[in-house]
Design a protein around this motif. Sequence first.
Motif, PDB file in Angstrom:
ATOM      1  N   GLY A   1     -56.491  74.981  64.264  1.00 33.46           N
ATOM      2  CA  GLY A   1     -57.772  74.371  63.343  1.00 33.46           C
ATOM      3  C   GLY A   1     -56.751  73.471  62.869  1.00 33.46           C
ATOM      4  N   VAL A   2     -55.245  72.853  63.209  1.00 38.12           N
ATOM      5  CA  VAL A   2     -54.634  72.950  61.692  1.00 38.12           C
ATOM      6  C   VAL A   2     -54.582  70.822  62.178  1.00 38.12           C
ATOM      7  CG1 VAL A   2     -52.349  72.540  61.628  1.00 38.12           C
ATOM      8  CG2 VAL A   2     -52.697  74.755  61.521  1.00 38.12           C
ATOM      9  N   ASN A   3     -54.702  70.731  60.870  1.00 39.25           N
ATOM     10  CA  ASN A   3     -54.229  69.010  60.212  1.00 39.25           C
ATOM     11  C   ASN A   3     -52.989  69.072  60.822  1.00 39.25           C
ATOM     12  OD1 ASN A   3     -56.003  66.671  61.026  1.00 39.25           O
ATOM     13  ND2 ASN A   3     -56.260  66.488  58.045  1.00 39.25           N
ATOM     14  N   ILE A   4     -53.426  67.880  61.775  1.00 37.10           N
ATOM     15  CA  ILE A   4     -51.121  67.037  61.484  1.00 37.10           C
ATOM     16  C   ILE A   4     -51.928  66.147  60.780  1.00 37.10           C
ATOM     17  CG2 ILE A   4     -49.538  65.519  62.873  1.00 37.10           C
ATOM     18  CD1 ILE A   4     -50.153  68.294  65.268  1.00 37.10           C
ATOM     19  N   VAL A   5     -51.037  65.671  59.685  1.00 37.53           N
ATOM     20  CA  VAL A   5     -50.994  64.753  58.636  1.00 37.53           C
ATOM     21  C   VAL A   5     -50.418  63.327  59.129  1.00 37.53           C
ATOM     22  CG1 VAL A   5     -51.279  64.114  56.690  1.00 37.53           C
ATOM     23  CG2 VAL A   5     -51.824  65.477  56.771  1.00 37.53           C
ATOM     24  N   GLU A   6     -48.598  64.051  59.815  1.00 36.27           N
ATOM     25  CA  GLU A   6     -48.007  62.961  59.683  1.00 36.27           C
ATOM     26  C   GLU A   6     -47.451  63.365  60.790  1.00 36.27           C
ATOM     27  OE1 GLU A   6     -44.750  59.996  57.877  1.00 36.27           O
ATOM     28  OE2 GLU A   6     -45.935  60.803  56.604  1.00 36.27           O
ATOM     29  N   ALA A   7     -46.491  62.909  61.902  1.00 35.16           N
ATOM     30  CA  ALA A   7     -46.016  63.431  62.614  1.00 35.16           C
ATOM     31  C   ALA A   7     -44.704  61.679  62.598  1.00 35.16           C
ATOM     32  CB  ALA A   7     -46.290  63.221  63.701  1.00 35.16           C
ATOM     33  N   GLU A   8     -43.848  62.439  63.346  1.00 32.95           N
ATOM     34  CA  GLU A   8     -42.296  61.578  63.465  1.00 32.95           C
ATOM     35  C   GLU A   8     -41.210  62.089  64.715  1.00 32.95           C
ATOM     36  OE1 GLU A   8     -38.714  59.074  61.121  1.00 32.95           O
ATOM     37  OE2 GLU A   8     -40.592  60.543  59.941  1.00 32.95           O
ATOM     38  N   CYS A   9     -40.567  61.424  65.208  1.00 27.40           N
ATOM     39  CA  CYS A   9     -39.354  61.830  66.676  1.00 27.40           C
ATOM     40  C   CYS A   9     -38.577  60.841  65.945  1.00 27.40           C
ATOM     41  CB  CYS A   9     -40.416  61.682  67.390  1.00 27.40           C
ATOM     42  SG  CYS A   9     -39.958  62.471  69.057  1.00 27.40           S
TER      43      CYS A   9
ATOM     44  N   ARG B   1     -47.442  66.580  73.365  1.00 26.21           N
ATOM     45  CA  ARG B   1     -48.350  67.090  73.241  1.00 26.21           C
ATOM     46  C   ARG B   1     -48.557  68.581  73.276  1.00 26.21           C
ATOM     47  NH1 ARG B   1     -49.763  69.142  78.135  1.00 26.21           N
ATOM     48  NH2 ARG B   1     -47.855  68.847  78.867  1.00 26.21           N
ATOM     49  N   ILE B   2     -47.579  69.218  73.823  1.00 30.45           N
ATOM     50  CA  ILE B   2     -48.193  70.538  73.001  1.00 30.45           C
ATOM     51  C   ILE B   2     -48.616  70.818  72.095  1.00 30.45           C
ATOM     52  CG2 ILE B   2     -46.808  72.564  73.907  1.00 30.45           C
ATOM     53  CD1 ILE B   2     -45.576  71.635  75.829  1.00 30.45           C
ATOM     54  N   LEU B   3     -47.173  70.118  70.820  1.00 26.05           N
ATOM     55  CA  LEU B   3     -47.747  70.706  69.681  1.00 26.05           C
ATOM     56  C   LEU B   3     -49.438  69.948  69.085  1.00 26.05           C
ATOM     57  CD1 LEU B   3     -44.402  69.038  67.940  1.00 26.05           C
ATOM     58  CD2 LEU B   3     -45.346  72.036  68.383  1.00 26.05           C
ATOM     59  N   ARG B   4     -49.543  68.847  69.540  1.00 24.66           N
ATOM     60  CA  ARG B   4     -50.654  68.859  69.359  1.00 24.66           C
ATOM     61  C   ARG B   4     -51.865  69.723  70.028  1.00 24.66           C
ATOM     62  NH1 ARG B   4     -48.767  63.989  69.861  1.00 24.66           N
ATOM     63  NH2 ARG B   4     -49.699  63.806  72.438  1.00 24.66           N
ATOM     64  N   GLU B   5     -52.126  70.432  71.249  1.00 25.18           N
ATOM     65  CA  GLU B   5     -52.807  71.434  71.301  1.00 25.18           C
ATOM     66  C   GLU B   5     -52.602  72.834  70.773  1.00 25.18           C
ATOM     67  OE1 GLU B   5     -52.750  73.680  75.609  1.00 25.18           O
ATOM     68  OE2 GLU B   5     -53.008  71.502  75.636  1.00 25.18           O
ATOM     69  N   LEU B   6     -51.729  72.842  70.435  1.00 30.75           N
ATOM     70  CA  LEU B   6     -51.485  74.541  69.269  1.00 30.75           C
ATOM     71  C   LEU B   6     -52.403  74.089  67.921  1.00 30.75           C
ATOM     72  CD1 LEU B   6     -48.090  75.444  70.261  1.00 30.75           C
ATOM     73  CD2 LEU B   6     -49.979  76.113  71.210  1.00 30.75           C
ATOM     74  N   CYS B   7     -51.781  72.209  67.319  1.00 32.70           N
ATOM     75  CA  CYS B   7     -52.042  73.129  66.276  1.00 32.70           C
ATOM     76  C   CYS B   7     -54.186  72.070  66.396  1.00 32.70           C
ATOM     77  CB  CYS B   7     -51.877  71.270  65.694  1.00 32.70           C
ATOM     78  SG  CYS B   7     -50.677  71.552  64.733  1.00 32.70           S
TER      79      CYS B   7
END
Length: 60
Positions: free
Chosen positions: A49-57, A39-45
């Motif tokens: 104005g950064v577009n997250i293409v793919e995320a994995e945990c 949630r924090i990383l998505r909010e910062l992006c």
Amino acid sequence: MNDIRSLSHSKWRCKYHIVFAPKYRRQVIYKKLKADIGRILRELCERKGVNIVEAECCSN
């Protein structure tokens, strides 16, 4: 997706691969914090104005 930037003599497309690896990655702690970290990383992006293409945990 038109993300190609250009100047008079050059064109580029910036993409970054970011690895977030905390020092103490214990499975018990990581499972509890995984949702908050995402949630924090998505909010910062979103703010930047950064577009997250793919995320994995991964836990290890």
